[in-house]
Scaffold this motif. Structure first.
Motif, PDB file in Angstrom:
ATOM      1  N   MET A   1       0.509  -1.023  -0.082  1.00 47.17           N
ATOM      2  CA  MET A   1       0.425  -0.041  -0.050  1.00 47.17           C
ATOM      3  C   MET A   1       0.932   1.048   0.053  1.00 47.17           C
ATOM      4  SD  MET A   1      -1.872   0.777   3.663  1.00 47.17           S
ATOM      5  CE  MET A   1      -1.437   2.023   4.685  1.00 47.17           C
ATOM      6  N   THR A   2       0.366   2.561  -0.342  1.00 45.80           N
ATOM      7  CA  THR A   2       1.129   3.462  -0.329  1.00 45.80           C
ATOM      8  C   THR A   2       0.299   4.343   0.433  1.00 45.80           C
ATOM      9  OG1 THR A   2       0.613   3.529  -3.007  1.00 45.80           O
ATOM     10  CG2 THR A   2       1.728   5.495  -2.369  1.00 45.80           C
ATOM     11  N   THR A   3       1.182   4.962   1.291  1.00 47.63           N
ATOM     12  CA  THR A   3       1.239   5.683   2.479  1.00 47.63           C
ATOM     13  C   THR A   3      -0.109   6.229   2.268  1.00 47.63           C
ATOM     14  OG1 THR A   3       2.761   7.642   1.840  1.00 47.63           O
ATOM     15  CG2 THR A   3       3.630   6.190   3.449  1.00 47.63           C
ATOM     16  N   LEU A   4      -0.387   7.367   3.233  1.00 46.78           N
ATOM     17  CA  LEU A   4      -2.283   8.188   3.781  1.00 46.78           C
ATOM     18  C   LEU A   4      -1.469   9.590   3.258  1.00 46.78           C
ATOM     19  CD1 LEU A   4      -4.775   7.066   6.227  1.00 46.78           C
ATOM     20  CD2 LEU A   4      -5.615   6.688   3.910  1.00 46.78           C
ATOM     21  N   ILE A   5      -0.262   9.507   3.027  1.00 42.36           N
ATOM     22  CA  ILE A   5       0.139  10.304   3.203  1.00 42.36           C
ATOM     23  C   ILE A   5       0.610  10.958   1.860  1.00 42.36           C
ATOM     24  CG2 ILE A   5       2.337  12.277   2.992  1.00 42.36           C
ATOM     25  CD1 ILE A   5       3.248  10.688   5.404  1.00 42.36           C
ATOM     26  N   THR A   6       0.589   9.842   0.830  1.00 42.09           N
ATOM     27  CA  THR A   6       0.758  10.541  -0.683  1.00 42.09           C
ATOM     28  C   THR A   6      -0.216  10.044  -1.243  1.00 42.09           C
ATOM     29  OG1 THR A   6       2.978   9.063  -0.874  1.00 42.09           O
ATOM     30  CG2 THR A   6       1.894   9.427  -2.258  1.00 42.09           C
ATOM     31  N   LEU A 102      -2.346   3.416  -7.267  1.00 40.12           N
ATOM     32  CA  LEU A 102      -0.873   4.260  -7.195  1.00 40.12           C
ATOM     33  C   LEU A 102      -0.393   2.083  -6.536  1.00 40.12           C
ATOM     34  CD1 LEU A 102      -0.840   7.193  -5.405  1.00 40.12           C
ATOM     35  CD2 LEU A 102       0.089   6.579  -7.541  1.00 40.12           C
ATOM     36  N   ASP A 103      -1.793   1.920  -5.471  1.00 40.28           N
ATOM     37  CA  ASP A 103      -1.692   0.632  -4.774  1.00 40.28           C
ATOM     38  C   ASP A 103      -0.977  -0.186  -5.807  1.00 40.28           C
ATOM     39  OD1 ASP A 103      -1.870   1.824  -2.595  1.00 40.28           O
ATOM     40  OD2 ASP A 103      -3.958   0.553  -2.218  1.00 40.28           O
ATOM     41  N   ALA A 104      -1.542  -0.626  -7.171  1.00 37.24           N
ATOM     42  CA  ALA A 104      -1.002  -1.178  -7.650  1.00 37.24           C
ATOM     43  C   ALA A 104      -0.070  -1.262  -8.348  1.00 37.24           C
ATOM     44  CB  ALA A 104      -1.814  -1.438  -8.602  1.00 37.24           C
ATOM     45  N   MET A 105       1.125   0.329  -7.674  1.00 34.25           N
ATOM     46  CA  MET A 105       1.960   0.351  -8.333  1.00 34.25           C
ATOM     47  C   MET A 105       3.682  -0.275  -7.185  1.00 34.25           C
ATOM     48  SD  MET A 105       1.626   4.528 -10.647  1.00 34.25           S
ATOM     49  CE  MET A 105       3.397   3.936 -11.334  1.00 34.25           C
ATOM     50  N   THR A 106       2.576  -0.396  -6.275  1.00 31.52           N
ATOM     51  CA  THR A 106       3.514  -0.679  -5.666  1.00 31.52           C
ATOM     52  C   THR A 106       3.832  -2.232  -5.133  1.00 31.52           C
ATOM     53  OG1 THR A 106       2.070  -2.097  -4.076  1.00 31.52           O
ATOM     54  CG2 THR A 106       2.193   0.282  -3.872  1.00 31.52           C
ATOM     55  N   ASP A 107       5.748  -2.649  -4.679  1.00 27.91           N
ATOM     56  CA  ASP A 107       6.288  -3.690  -5.167  1.00 27.91           C
ATOM     57  C   ASP A 107       5.706  -5.120  -4.457  1.00 27.91           C
ATOM     58  OD1 ASP A 107       7.182  -2.928  -2.972  1.00 27.91           O
ATOM     59  OD2 ASP A 107       9.378  -2.665  -3.417  1.00 27.91           O
ATOM     60  N   GLY A 108       4.436  -4.917  -3.955  1.00 28.03           N
ATOM     61  CA  GLY A 108       4.207  -5.956  -2.321  1.00 28.03           C
ATOM     62  C   GLY A 108       2.770  -5.772  -2.467  1.00 28.03           C
ATOM     63  N   GLY A 109       1.955  -7.074  -1.306  1.00 21.62           N
ATOM     64  CA  GLY A 109       1.102  -7.098  -1.130  1.00 21.62           C
ATOM     65  C   GLY A 109       0.909  -8.230  -1.695  1.00 21.62           C
ATOM     66  N   LEU A 110      -1.030  -7.983  -1.863  1.00 24.07           N
ATOM     67  CA  LEU A 110      -1.594  -9.178  -2.896  1.00 24.07           C
ATOM     68  C   LEU A 110      -2.004  -8.632  -4.200  1.00 24.07           C
ATOM     69  CD1 LEU A 110      -3.337 -11.148  -0.080  1.00 24.07           C
ATOM     70  CD2 LEU A 110      -1.500 -12.251  -1.436  1.00 24.07           C
ATOM     71  N   GLY A 111      -1.515  -7.175  -5.102  1.00 18.29           N
ATOM     72  CA  GLY A 111      -2.186  -6.235  -5.462  1.00 18.29           C
ATOM     73  C   GLY A 111      -3.528  -6.021  -5.537  1.00 18.29           C
ATOM     74  N   VAL A 112      -4.599  -5.686  -6.248  1.00 21.96           N
ATOM     75  CA  VAL A 112      -5.428  -4.531  -6.314  1.00 21.96           C
ATOM     76  C   VAL A 112      -6.740  -5.758  -7.031  1.00 21.96           C
ATOM     77  CG1 VAL A 112      -6.889  -2.539  -6.745  1.00 21.96           C
ATOM     78  CG2 VAL A 112      -4.652  -2.327  -6.691  1.00 21.96           C
ATOM     79  N   ALA A 113      -7.998  -5.187  -6.277  1.00 23.46           N
ATOM     80  CA  ALA A 113      -8.975  -6.048  -6.873  1.00 23.46           C
ATOM     81  C   ALA A 113      -9.956  -5.492  -7.630  1.00 23.46           C
ATOM     82  CB  ALA A 113     -10.140  -6.884  -5.271  1.00 23.46           C
ATOM     83  N   TRP A 114      -9.361  -4.853  -8.679  1.00 27.12           N
ATOM     84  CA  TRP A 114      -9.995  -3.806 -10.212  1.00 27.12           C
ATOM     85  C   TRP A 114     -11.483  -4.786 -10.359  1.00 27.12           C
ATOM     86  CZ3 TRP A 114      -4.520  -2.352 -12.171  1.00 27.12           C
ATOM     87  CH2 TRP A 114      -4.412  -1.569 -11.985  1.00 27.12           C
ATOM     88  N   PHE A 115     -11.217  -5.417 -10.476  1.00 29.44           N
ATOM     89  CA  PHE A 115     -12.999  -6.153 -11.045  1.00 29.44           C
ATOM     90  C   PHE A 115     -13.983  -6.579 -10.496  1.00 29.44           C
ATOM     91  CE2 PHE A 115      -9.116  -6.257 -14.555  1.00 29.44           C
ATOM     92  CZ  PHE A 115     -10.066  -5.119 -15.240  1.00 29.44           C
ATOM     93  N   TRP A 116     -13.556  -6.357  -9.081  1.00 31.83           N
ATOM     94  CA  TRP A 116     -14.193  -7.096  -8.192  1.00 31.83           C
ATOM     95  C   TRP A 116     -15.597  -6.488  -8.082  1.00 31.83           C
ATOM     96  CZ3 TRP A 116     -17.645  -4.722  -4.847  1.00 31.83           C
ATOM     97  CH2 TRP A 116     -18.493  -5.945  -4.025  1.00 31.83           C
ATOM     98  N   PRO A 117     -16.718  -7.594  -7.989  1.00 35.19           N
ATOM     99  CA  PRO A 117     -16.950  -8.178  -8.051  1.00 35.19           C
ATOM    100  C   PRO A 117     -17.133  -9.538  -8.349  1.00 35.19           C
ATOM    101  CG  PRO A 117     -19.221  -7.358  -8.577  1.00 35.19           C
ATOM    102  CD  PRO A 117     -18.235  -6.101  -8.247  1.00 35.19           C
ATOM    103  N   TRP A 118     -16.938  -8.441 -10.094  1.00 35.53           N
ATOM    104  CA  TRP A 118     -16.082 -10.007 -11.102  1.00 35.53           C
ATOM    105  C   TRP A 118     -15.878 -11.009 -11.321  1.00 35.53           C
ATOM    106  CZ3 TRP A 118     -17.939  -5.104 -11.882  1.00 35.53           C
ATOM    107  CH2 TRP A 118     -19.413  -4.226 -11.468  1.00 35.53           C
ATOM    108  N   SER A 119     -14.686 -10.984 -10.619  1.00 33.94           N
ATOM    109  CA  SER A 119     -13.457 -11.793 -10.440  1.00 33.94           C
ATOM    110  C   SER A 119     -12.947 -11.251  -8.954  1.00 33.94           C
ATOM    111  CB  SER A 119     -12.740 -10.718 -11.544  1.00 33.94           C
ATOM    112  OG  SER A 119     -11.299 -11.751 -11.366  1.00 33.94           O
TER     113      SER A 119
END
Length: 178
Positions: A1-6, A102-119
Motif C-alpha cells: 500500500m502507498t501511505t495516506l500521505i501520498t 498507486l497501490d498497483a504500482m507498489t512492489d508488495g502485497g496481493l495486488g488490487v481487486a479492480w474487477f470485484w465482484p466479477w473477479s
C-alpha cells in the motif's frame, strides 16, 4: 500500500494544475479525501477478515465499482461541492480510482481487486517501483518507513509537484496571452 500521505497528492496536483475556477476548493478537498477512503479497509484486519478475502485489504474498496459508486455519491453531492454533477462525479470517482492505481504500482502485497465482484483476481501494473508501506504506525516509524517515503517522493511526490507547477505556469502564460 502507498501511505495516506501520498494518496491525496495526485488529486491535489491535478486540482492545483487546473485551478480553483475549474476545481472548486470543496471539490478538491472531496477528491483528496476520496483518494484516501479505500484504505479504510484495514479495519478488516481488526474484524478478523483475511487480507486475501474480497472484503480484505485491497479488495472491494479498491475496485473500479467502488470508485464508480463514490463518483455517483460525488454527483449527488455536487451542490455541496460547488460543482455540477458530471464534474463532481468524475472528479470524485477518478480520485478514488487513483488510490488503487498507486497501490498497483507498489512492489508488495496481493495486488488490487479492480474487477470485484466479477473477479477476485488481484492485479499489479507492469511498472511497480513504489516500495510497499508497512501497515501499522510502529512498523512505519522505522528505517523501512523512511525507505517507503523516499520511494514515494521519487515516484509520486516529485511527478505530482511537476504536474501542479506545469499547470500553474501554463495557466499564467495563457492568462497573459488573453
Amino acid at each position: 500500500m502507498t501511505t495516506l500521505i501520498t494518496h491525496p497528492l495526485p488529486a491535489l496536483a491535478v486540482g492545483l494544475a487546473l485551478g480553483s475556477r475549474f476545481i472548486p476548493p470543496r471539490l478538491l478537498l472531496a477528491g483528496m479525501l476520496a483518494a484516501c477512503l479505500p484504505d479504510l479497509d484495514v479495519v478488516a484486519f481488526k474484524l478478523g477478515i483475511a487480507y486475501h478475502d474480497a472484503f480484505g485489504h485491497r479488495g472491494f474498496s479498491h475496485s473500479l465499482l467502488f470508485a464508480a459508486c463514490m463518483g455517483v455519491l460525488g454527483a449527488l453531492c455536487c451542490r455541496l461541492l460547488g460543482s455540477g454533477p458530471l464534474k463532481a462525479g468524475l472528479w470524485v470517482g477518478l480520485a478514488t480510482a487513483s488510490h488503487s492505481v498507486l497501490d498497483a504500482m507498489t512492489d508488495g502485497g496481493l495486488g488490487v481487486a479492480w474487477f470485484w465482484p466479477w473477479s477476485d483476481q488481484r492485479y499489479f501494473l507492469p511498472l511497480h517501483p513504489i516500495e510497499v508501506s508497512p501497515i501499522g504506525l510502529s512498523r512505519f516509524l522505522s528505517p523501512r518507513g523512511l525507505e517507503v517515503l523516499i520511494s514515494e517522493a521519487r515516484w509520486v511526490w516529485l511527478p505530482c509537484l511537476g504536474v501542479a507547477a506545469a499547470g500553474i505556469v501554463l495557466r499564467r502564460v495563457l492568462r497573459r496571452n488573453d
